[in-house]
Design an enzyme around this catalytic site. Structure first.
Site, PDB file in Angstrom:
ATOM      1  N   GLU A  65      -4.686  -8.003   0.282  1.00 41.04           N
ATOM      2  CA  GLU A  65      -6.428  -8.001   0.881  1.00 41.04           C
ATOM      3  C   GLU A  65      -7.410  -7.834   0.544  1.00 41.04           C
ATOM      4  O   GLU A  65      -6.892  -6.992  -0.745  1.00 41.04           O
ATOM      5  CB  GLU A  65      -5.037  -6.815   1.827  1.00 41.04           C
ATOM      6  CG  GLU A  65      -3.793  -7.373   3.131  1.00 41.04           C
ATOM      7  CD  GLU A  65      -4.112  -5.990   3.383  1.00 41.04           C
ATOM      8  OE1 GLU A  65      -4.853  -5.019   4.182  1.00 41.04           O
ATOM      9  OE2 GLU A  65      -2.494  -5.675   4.044  1.00 41.04           O
ATOM     10  N   GLU A  86       1.084  -1.714   0.071  1.00 40.44           N
ATOM     11  CA  GLU A  86      -0.240   0.381  -0.064  1.00 40.44           C
ATOM     12  C   GLU A  86       0.956   1.273   0.137  1.00 40.44           C
ATOM     13  O   GLU A  86       0.650   1.952   0.121  1.00 40.44           O
ATOM     14  CB  GLU A  86      -1.041  -0.018   1.355  1.00 40.44           C
ATOM     15  CG  GLU A  86      -1.845  -1.182   1.309  1.00 40.44           C
ATOM     16  CD  GLU A  86      -2.593  -1.274   1.884  1.00 40.44           C
ATOM     17  OE1 GLU A  86      -3.062  -0.122   3.507  1.00 40.44           O
ATOM     18  OE2 GLU A  86      -3.532  -2.283   2.628  1.00 40.44           O
TER      19      GLU A  86
END
Length: 395
Positions: free
Chosen positions: A288, A183
């Site tokens: 995720e 991320e």
């Protein structure tokens, strides 16, 4: 879309490895924990009938769930499998604490239970998220992040990643999937890309080169942004095909009011992820994913599972705690029912070949078998047959 920041997650706010026991105990008593092996929660949907179980398919994506960062997460893999009717969870996924370098190096007692699980079966996959910088959730300023990234690009932190690689090889998990700096296109983590994309890419390349230099390693490196533009387009952080093996994406059901079709079509969204990976000749992954801003969204759950069946990522792992999950979180009963019904009993074993029907020997017409005894028939390979029409055929 506008930059978004998810709430801090308990697994990523670890003061030190010594806090593992306390944190695990808290999670064990938290919402939705299935007490005891295979125990059903009060809100569990009924198990699908045998006819509803998904038939084995070829090329079924390997899947799992993030269930806890420590040894409790390992134990829960088997429990979740039982809840899913014996479905094969081939992926184990955890995160190294990002508070200090000594934990980013991977304390052996932290990694050992995961390594043991991975080694039990040859077809299992161990996925390890690795922070690229310490103090990874301490709201470090952009100016300081820029300095740290440039130090990393110059090799100042190489020895930490060499130590991690050596430990993984020593634990006999040299094929671990490493997810460094996940991320990076957002603003949550110190290892973010935005303050200096060029330095970030050079630093990534140093990490990969350092870890690959350790004898015996077979690591695969997964470049994993969050879906959408966030603080910076994730394509601007891509470090190059030579040091990336997998192109992943963390994709949650957000922002509020966004449909799944919009998640597919948005700039830097699900479709662009698939297209970018194909253009670079890389498999995709979803380390995720799960519910979020739109609550118990059964349509999202159904569409995301169908998307992964269609595009066949190398692996995916659902984030299974509130508000994202469906097994350890009782807040999402409709999505839980969808997840369970789709994956119930799923394996990646090929469909069994049909058992051939034995062919009974037939006696030719106008023929009488001769009984010559077992010993003679054994050496002849069967019975002899005397035709009734032998006279007419010779005259």
């Amino acid at each position: 879309m506008a930059p978004q920041q998810r709430p801090g997650r308990s697994r990523r706010r670890l003061a030190c490895v010594a806090a593992t026991v306390v944190a695990s105990a808290a999670l064990a008593s938290g919402p939705g924990f299935a007490a005891g092996a295979g125990a059903a929660r009060s809100a569990d949907p009924p198990a699908p009938a045998p006819t509803a179980a998904v038939e084995p398919k070829k090329d079924v994506p390997a899947f799992g769930a993030y269930l806890d960062y420590g040894s409790r997460g390992v134990a829960r893999i088997a429990e979740l499998s039982r809840w899913l009717g014996g479905a094969e969870l081939r992926v184990g996924h955890t995160y190294l604490p990002g508070d200090r370098w000594s934990n980013i190096e991977g304390a052996p007692d932290f990694l050992e239970s995961w390594a043991n699980w991975r080694r039990e079966r040859a077809d299992r996959m161990f996925v390890l998220n690795v922070p690229m910088l310490e103090r990874n959730e301490e709201r470090v300023s952009d100016a300081h992040v820029r300095l740290l990234l440039r130090q990393g690009a110059a090799g100042v932190f190489d020895h930490h990643f060499r130590r991690l690689a050596e430990r993984l090889v020593a634990l006999k998990v040299p094929d671990t999937v490493i997810v460094p700096g996940w991320e990076m296109n957002g603003i949550t983590y110190t290892h973010r890309c935005g303050p200096d994309p060029q330095a970030w890419k050079k630093y990534w390349n140093r990490i990969v080169t350092t870890m690959r230099s350790v004898p015996g390693q077979e690591f695969r490196f997964d470049f994993t942004p969050t879906r959408g533009r966030d603080a910076i387009p994730w394509t601007q952080c891509y470090p190059g095909d030579d040091t990336v093996d997998i192109i992943g994406m963390d994709s949650y059901d957000q922002p509020r009011g966004m449909s799944f079709d919009e998640q597919v079509k948005e700039p830097y969204g699900l479709q662009e992820h698939v297209d970018f990976a194909k253009a670079h000749g890389k498999p995709i992954s979803y380390p995720e994913w799960g519910l979020f801003r739109n609550g118990d969204n059964a349509e999202y759950m159904r569409r995301m599972l169908a998307w992964m069946d269609e595009h066949k990522p190398l692996y995916n792992t659902l984030t299974d705690y509130c508000p994202h999950g469906v097994w350890q979180c009782e807040d999402n009963p409709r999505s839980s029912e969808v997840y369970r019904s789709v994956l119930f009993g799923r394996t990646d074993e090929p469909e069994p070949s049909p058992t051939p029907t034995p062919v009974e020997p037939t006696t030719p017409p106008n023929c009488s078998p001769l009984d010559l005894g077992d010993w003679v028939e054994y050496w002849l390979g069967g019975k002899l047959c005397l035709r009734f029409d032998w006279y007419s055929r010779n005259w």
